[in-house]
Design an enzyme around this catalytic site. Structure first.
Site, short mmCIF file in Angstrom:
data_model
loop_
_atom_site.label_atom_id
_atom_site.label_comp_id
_atom_site.label_asym_id
_atom_site.label_seq_id
_atom_site.Cartn_x
_atom_site.Cartn_y
_atom_site.Cartn_z
N HIS A 47 0.82 -1.20 0.00
CA HIS A 47 0.00 0.00 0.00
C HIS A 47 0.86 1.26 0.00
CE1 HIS A 47 -2.68 3.19 1.45
NE2 HIS A 47 -3.68 2.45 0.99
N GLU B 117 1.28 4.13 -2.67
CA GLU B 117 1.28 5.48 -2.10
C GLU B 117 2.53 5.81 -1.31
OE1 GLU B 117 -2.29 6.05 0.14
OE2 GLU B 117 -3.61 5.40 -1.49
#
Length: 260
Positions: free
Chosen positions: A146, A177
């Protein structure tokens, strides 16, 4: 008589099929190893909890609700186990919230996320080699995490280095991210002569990020980015929670949970 429970706390997912294969599978595996404890569940993603409530009419406790329920039901010996990958923002929520109950639950234990100690990294590398690399079928493997602005994002870089020094030079760690991002990972892959590549989520569940940010048709998905670079891409839509070896690590962390 003492009342014992084990509370398994996950981020959550709105994908019901992967939930059963991952979150529920981890919960059941932990429960089987603690037959004297009642199994409870909580999720940290308020957005996903709200979505399930609206879409399916299903209520899942957040951490505070789950802890309040344990107190109200008279439990005095509780293991809380996080299924988060790292000691990041979501785990901070778990730790901070659970700590508030140390005076209301006499024996309260907290188990660490997947990647916490140096031994955890070594174990995860072994799990990747045993369970994930074979799924790539001889192709280089890109694992997509993530990513976060939290300092725990360094977890991904450490895992990449651990893989490299363990001899797995064709396994790459990237994030949606954080760092390394897709461009960073492409730079590491250039000049290696790869024509095919497999991609897989380095996440407990194969939910929205796996289906869209990794395998989706959008121009900025990992699959699309790799295809523009000329790679033939195979997408493996499976969460880490589907793998018995990763579930075993959460069981071990539950057994090593420290009293708070």
């Amino acid at each position: 008589m003492s009342r014992k429970a084990v509370l398994v706390i996950s981020f959550g997912t709105s994908y019901n099929d992967t939930r059963e294969k991952t979150i529920t599978a981890i919960e059941n595996a932990i429960a089987e190893n603690f037959p004297d404890r009642e199994l409870r569940r909580a999720w940290t993603s308020r957005m996903i909890v709200a979505k399930l409530k609206k879409r399916d009419g299903e209520h899942i406790d957040n951490v505070t609700e789950a802890m309040d329920r344990l107190v109200a039901d008279g439990f005095d010996d509780v293991i809380v186990q996080s299924t988060h990958v790292m000691n990041g923002e979501e785990y901070d929520i778990v730790s901070d919230t659970v700590s508030l109950y140390r005076d209301r639950i006499p024996h309260l234990y907290l188990g660490k996320p997947l990647l916490t100690t140096d031994d955890d990294y070594n174990s995860v590398v072994a799990c990747i080699a045993r369970d994930l690399v074979p799924l790539a079928g001889g192709r280089p493997l890109v694992l997509m995490g993530h990513g976060t602005e939290h300092f725990a994002n360094a977890t991904y870089s450490e895992l990449q280095m651990k893989l490299y020094f363990a001899g797995y030079h064709d396994v790459f760690v990237t994030t949606v991210e954080g760092f390394p991002d897709f461009d960073n990972t492409l730079e590491l892959m250039r000049g290696r002569g790869y024509e095919e590549v497999a991609v897989m989520p380095f996440m407990i569940v194969a939910g929205d990020h796996a289906n869209n940010d990794m395998a989706g048709d959008e121009d900025d998905s990992l699959r699309s980015v790799l295809e523009r670079e000329g790679y033939s891409v195979t997408c493996i839509i499976r969460g880490l929670g589907e793998m018995p070896s990763f579930r075993r690590m959460f069981i071990e962390h539950s057994g090593a949970a420290e009293e708070i």
